[in-house]
Motif scaffolding. Sequence first.
Motif, PDB file in Angstrom:
ATOM      1  N   GLU A 263      36.523  50.520  42.282  1.00 52.95           N
ATOM      2  CA  GLU A 263      37.766  51.258  42.452  1.00 52.95           C
ATOM      3  C   GLU A 263      38.864  50.270  42.780  1.00 52.95           C
ATOM      4  OE1 GLU A 263      39.454  54.543  45.478  1.00 52.95           O
ATOM      5  OE2 GLU A 263      37.381  54.710  44.879  1.00 52.95           O
ATOM      6  N   LEU A 264      39.941  50.355  42.041  1.00 54.19           N
ATOM      7  CA  LEU A 264      41.032  49.426  42.266  1.00 54.19           C
ATOM      8  C   LEU A 264      42.083  50.024  43.145  1.00 54.19           C
ATOM      9  CD1 LEU A 264      41.369  47.801  38.745  1.00 54.19           C
ATOM     10  CD2 LEU A 264      40.257  46.880  40.770  1.00 54.19           C
TER      11      LEU A 264
ATOM     12  N   ALA B  78      35.705  42.250  43.259  1.00 50.91           N
ATOM     13  CA  ALA B  78      35.896  43.194  42.165  1.00 50.91           C
ATOM     14  C   ALA B  78      35.436  42.564  40.854  1.00 50.91           C
ATOM     15  CB  ALA B  78      37.359  43.586  42.080  1.00 50.91           C
ATOM     16  N   THR B  79      35.677  41.287  40.675  1.00 53.85           N
ATOM     17  CA  THR B  79      35.248  40.607  39.453  1.00 53.85           C
ATOM     18  C   THR B  79      33.727  40.607  39.366  1.00 53.85           C
ATOM     19  OG1 THR B  79      37.166  39.151  39.647  1.00 53.85           O
ATOM     20  CG2 THR B  79      35.475  38.471  38.129  1.00 53.85           C
ATOM     21  N   ARG B  80      33.016  40.371  40.492  1.00 53.23           N
ATOM     22  CA  ARG B  80      31.549  40.374  40.482  1.00 53.23           C
ATOM     23  C   ARG B  80      31.000  41.745  40.144  1.00 53.23           C
ATOM     24  NH1 ARG B  80      30.321  38.794  45.838  1.00 53.23           N
ATOM     25  NH2 ARG B  80      32.076  37.428  46.088  1.00 53.23           N
ATOM     26  N   LYS B  81      31.621  42.772  40.695  1.00 49.90           N
ATOM     27  CA  LYS B  81      31.141  44.136  40.423  1.00 49.90           C
ATOM     28  C   LYS B  81      31.348  44.492  38.968  1.00 49.90           C
ATOM     29  CE  LYS B  81      31.040  46.887  44.463  1.00 49.90           C
ATOM     30  NZ  LYS B  81      31.336  48.202  44.912  1.00 49.90           N
ATOM     31  N   LEU B  82      32.487  44.082  38.391  1.00 53.95           N
ATOM     32  CA  LEU B  82      32.750  44.389  36.993  1.00 53.95           C
ATOM     33  C   LEU B  82      31.788  43.641  36.075  1.00 53.95           C
ATOM     34  CD1 LEU B  82      36.653  44.392  36.958  1.00 53.95           C
ATOM     35  CD2 LEU B  82      35.157  46.369  36.667  1.00 53.95           C
ATOM     36  N   LYS B  83      31.450  42.401  36.427  1.00 55.64           N
ATOM     37  CA  LYS B  83      30.498  41.641  35.617  1.00 55.64           C
ATOM     38  C   LYS B  83      29.110  42.254  35.693  1.00 55.64           C
ATOM     39  CE  LYS B  83      32.526  37.063  35.441  1.00 55.64           C
ATOM     40  NZ  LYS B  83      32.382  35.656  35.831  1.00 55.64           N
ATOM     41  N   ALA B  84      28.768  42.776  36.839  1.00 50.17           N
ATOM     42  CA  ALA B  84      27.450  43.414  37.005  1.00 50.17           C
ATOM     43  C   ALA B  84      27.410  44.778  36.334  1.00 50.17           C
ATOM     44  CB  ALA B  84      27.118  43.552  38.496  1.00 50.17           C
ATOM     45  N   GLY B  85      28.538  45.289  35.964  1.00 47.38           N
ATOM     46  CA  GLY B  85      28.610  46.583  35.304  1.00 47.38           C
ATOM     47  C   GLY B  85      28.747  47.748  36.259  1.00 47.38           C
ATOM     48  N   ASP B  86      29.021  47.451  37.517  1.00 50.83           N
ATOM     49  CA  ASP B  86      29.182  48.520  38.523  1.00 50.83           C
ATOM     50  C   ASP B  86      30.633  49.000  38.507  1.00 50.83           C
ATOM     51  OD1 ASP B  86      26.585  48.082  39.208  1.00 50.83           O
ATOM     52  OD2 ASP B  86      27.060  46.757  40.904  1.00 50.83           O
ATOM     53  N   TYR B  87      30.779  50.219  38.977  1.00 52.02           N
ATOM     54  CA  TYR B  87      32.104  50.808  39.077  1.00 52.02           C
ATOM     55  C   TYR B  87      32.824  50.186  40.242  1.00 52.02           C
ATOM     56  CZ  TYR B  87      35.781  54.162  40.094  1.00 52.02           C
ATOM     57  OH  TYR B  87      36.998  54.744  40.349  1.00 52.02           O
TER      58      TYR B  87
ATOM     59  N   ALA C 117      59.035  32.517  29.063  1.00 51.56           N
ATOM     60  CA  ALA C 117      58.240  32.512  30.285  1.00 51.56           C
ATOM     61  C   ALA C 117      57.935  33.960  30.656  1.00 51.56           C
ATOM     62  CB  ALA C 117      59.002  31.829  31.397  1.00 51.56           C
ATOM     63  N   PRO C 118      56.722  34.237  31.139  1.00 52.54           N
ATOM     64  CA  PRO C 118      56.396  35.627  31.488  1.00 52.54           C
ATOM     65  C   PRO C 118      57.268  36.110  32.649  1.00 52.54           C
ATOM     66  CG  PRO C 118      54.633  34.134  32.162  1.00 52.54           C
ATOM     67  CD  PRO C 118      55.614  33.335  31.379  1.00 52.54           C
ATOM     68  N   SER C 119      57.736  37.328  32.504  1.00 52.18           N
ATOM     69  CA  SER C 119      58.609  37.881  33.537  1.00 52.18           C
ATOM     70  C   SER C 119      57.842  38.771  34.518  1.00 52.18           C
ATOM     71  CB  SER C 119      59.741  38.692  32.892  1.00 52.18           C
ATOM     72  OG  SER C 119      59.197  39.733  32.120  1.00 52.18           O
ATOM     73  N   ASP C 120      56.689  39.307  34.112  1.00 45.25           N
ATOM     74  CA  ASP C 120      55.905  40.152  35.024  1.00 45.25           C
ATOM     75  C   ASP C 120      54.882  39.294  35.758  1.00 45.25           C
ATOM     76  OD1 ASP C 120      54.586  39.615  32.653  1.00 45.25           O
ATOM     77  OD2 ASP C 120      53.374  41.442  32.740  1.00 45.25           O
ATOM     78  N   PRO C 121      54.599  39.627  37.012  1.00 40.22           N
ATOM     79  CA  PRO C 121      53.644  38.815  37.768  1.00 40.22           C
ATOM     80  C   PRO C 121      52.227  39.024  37.237  1.00 40.22           C
ATOM     81  CG  PRO C 121      54.326  40.692  39.046  1.00 40.22           C
ATOM     82  CD  PRO C 121      55.149  40.701  37.795  1.00 40.22           C
ATOM     83  N   THR C 122      51.455  37.988  37.271  1.00 35.45           N
ATOM     84  CA  THR C 122      50.071  38.073  36.833  1.00 35.45           C
ATOM     85  C   THR C 122      49.238  38.601  38.001  1.00 35.45           C
ATOM     86  OG1 THR C 122      50.434  36.153  35.441  1.00 35.45           O
ATOM     87  CG2 THR C 122      48.164  36.750  35.882  1.00 35.45           C
ATOM     88  N   ILE C 123      48.460  39.622  37.713  1.00 33.38           N
ATOM     89  CA  ILE C 123      47.634  40.228  38.760  1.00 33.38           C
ATOM     90  C   ILE C 123      46.204  39.743  38.562  1.00 33.38           C
ATOM     91  CG2 ILE C 123      46.769  42.378  39.717  1.00 33.38           C
ATOM     92  CD1 ILE C 123      49.337  43.687  38.625  1.00 33.38           C
ATOM     93  N   LEU C 124      45.700  39.072  39.573  1.00 30.05           N
ATOM     94  CA  LEU C 124      44.323  38.601  39.536  1.00 30.05           C
ATOM     95  C   LEU C 124      43.502  39.490  40.469  1.00 30.05           C
ATOM     96  CD1 LEU C 124      44.960  34.762  39.789  1.00 30.05           C
ATOM     97  CD2 LEU C 124      44.368  36.047  37.760  1.00 30.05           C
ATOM     98  N   PRO C 125      42.429  40.020  39.949  1.00 31.50           N
ATOM     99  CA  PRO C 125      41.602  40.875  40.821  1.00 31.50           C
ATOM    100  C   PRO C 125      40.873  40.030  41.855  1.00 31.50           C
ATOM    101  CG  PRO C 125      40.595  40.666  38.666  1.00 31.50           C
ATOM    102  CD  PRO C 125      41.925  39.988  38.595  1.00 31.50           C
ATOM    103  N   ALA C 126      40.503  40.638  42.905  1.00 32.67           N
ATOM    104  CA  ALA C 126      39.777  39.952  43.965  1.00 32.67           C
ATOM    105  C   ALA C 126      38.412  39.535  43.438  1.00 32.67           C
ATOM    106  CB  ALA C 126      39.635  40.863  45.172  1.00 32.67           C
ATOM    107  N   GLN C 127      37.780  38.590  44.119  1.00 32.01           N
ATOM    108  CA  GLN C 127      36.523  38.038  43.640  1.00 32.01           C
ATOM    109  C   GLN C 127      35.401  39.078  43.692  1.00 32.01           C
ATOM    110  OE1 GLN C 127      35.398  34.419  45.541  1.00 32.01           O
ATOM    111  NE2 GLN C 127      34.017  33.855  43.895  1.00 32.01           N
TER     112      GLN C 127
END
Length: 127
Positions: free
Chosen positions: A126-127, A115-124, A103-113
């Motif tokens: 900042e996390l 941030a996901t849209r900006k990354l898909k659009a190819g925009d920078y 079982a994974p021991s580290d927590p899974t980090i899900l980016p906010a929605q």
Amino acid sequence: NPNLAVQPDFTLQEHQLARQQLVDGGFTDDQAARSLAALWTLANNADKERWNLRQERLQEAREREEEEEEQRQQLRQEEAEAARLEDRKKNKNKYAPLVRGKAPSDPTILPAQYATRKLKAGDYCEL
């Protein structure tokens, strides 16, 4: 079962009437008793043959019934196996092997929605 039948003693008083009919026909009392015993033996042998033939037929019928039951059982098993294989083919995910990993021991980090849209659009983003 005529094989278990015991030959009666035709010299006894209870068979006097049968012996008397033969004595009246010209036999002696001893000859009449032996003739009755011989006739009983012949009739019993015929009964034994009929009994054995009937038992053989019953045994053959039982064997045929057992064979038919075995064939029906085999057919049921084949149908059940075919149904199981068809179900397995239709529902592959249901029968997929389970991987027993850690079982994974580290927590899974899900980016906010956003941030996901900006990354898909190819925009920078900042996390």
